[in-house]
Design an enzyme around this catalytic site. Sequence first.
Site, short mmCIF file in Angstrom:
data_model
loop_
_atom_site.label_atom_id
_atom_site.label_comp_id
_atom_site.label_asym_id
_atom_site.label_seq_id
_atom_site.Cartn_x
_atom_site.Cartn_y
_atom_site.Cartn_z
N HIS A 175 -1.88 1.36 6.95
CA HIS A 175 -2.43 1.28 5.61
C HIS A 175 -2.54 2.67 5.00
CE1 HIS A 175 -4.39 -0.23 2.11
NE2 HIS A 175 -5.49 0.48 2.32
N CYS A 222 0.80 -1.23 0.00
CA CYS A 222 0.00 0.00 0.00
C CYS A 222 0.83 1.28 0.00
CB CYS A 222 -0.97 0.00 1.18
SG CYS A 222 -0.20 0.14 2.82
N ASP A 264 -8.40 3.03 -3.54
CA ASP A 264 -7.40 2.18 -2.91
C ASP A 264 -6.97 1.11 -3.91
OD1 ASP A 264 -5.85 0.55 -1.29
OD2 ASP A 264 -7.30 0.44 0.34
#
Length: 272
Positions: free
Chosen positions: A110, A71, A125
């Site tokens: 994250h 991420c 995302d």
Amino acid sequence: MPGLTHCQLYLQRLGYDSPPPPTLQTLRELQLRHVCTFAFESLSTLMHLPVPIDLPSIEQKVLLDGRGGYCFELNYLFLSLLQALGFDARGLTGWVVMGGPPDARTGRTHRLSLVTLDGVRYISDVGFGGMVPSSPLQLDTEATQATAHEPYRLTFNEGCYTLWAQVGEEWRGLYVFDLQPQADIDYEIGNWYVSTHPASTFVGQLKAALLAPGQRHTLSNANYAVHSLDRPSEKRAIDSADELLALLQTTFGIRLPVQPQLREALERLVKA
């Protein structure tokens, strides 16, 4: 490719010959194409190697070296593309709760993005592994939202949002986040924990994921699965390092790094 900027190369990899306009339809297409093109993968942390998250390092790794990332890499790369295309977008961080109680407060490990289009806010995302949303999600609604894969929804409580995915008949909490602005050091701290801390689920572990139309391919150490929308999941254990190497190259599209410790790490996984 010589003569191409990283942004042009990125767009080429996503199937664009010219920059698309900053619209909701473009955002949807970009996100789906990204999660079906660039693998989520943790080869660096498997081998206990550093994971630099400055943009030039990420561009080199993902766009030029043929790797994927996680991420802090993939969502920063995607955010830089959105901003270059003229989107109103910025980074956020969140607490992963997948596999635990949805009200847990873990560290901010994250990264995701907030995109505003015509006054409407969305989260985007491309870096949440096997459960990454394949479409942007409208922020200020608790309605169930269709994506190119499973349905998702967002709930809001005491200043924080929780992202949920519907898996079968069950709603699973994935992560919690707020809209607090983040500085570079905030991402550095989260990335340091994920890539180096002994308690991190990434250190010494292999994780990979790549989406396809109607499917999710996932790899957790030596356990490979194909999750389909229209039939039961197929799961199997990989029993050789050679098969793992081939799977990473063919199914996940990763150009493997030339590191002597990679095979050793994979052999350890198949023997575990």
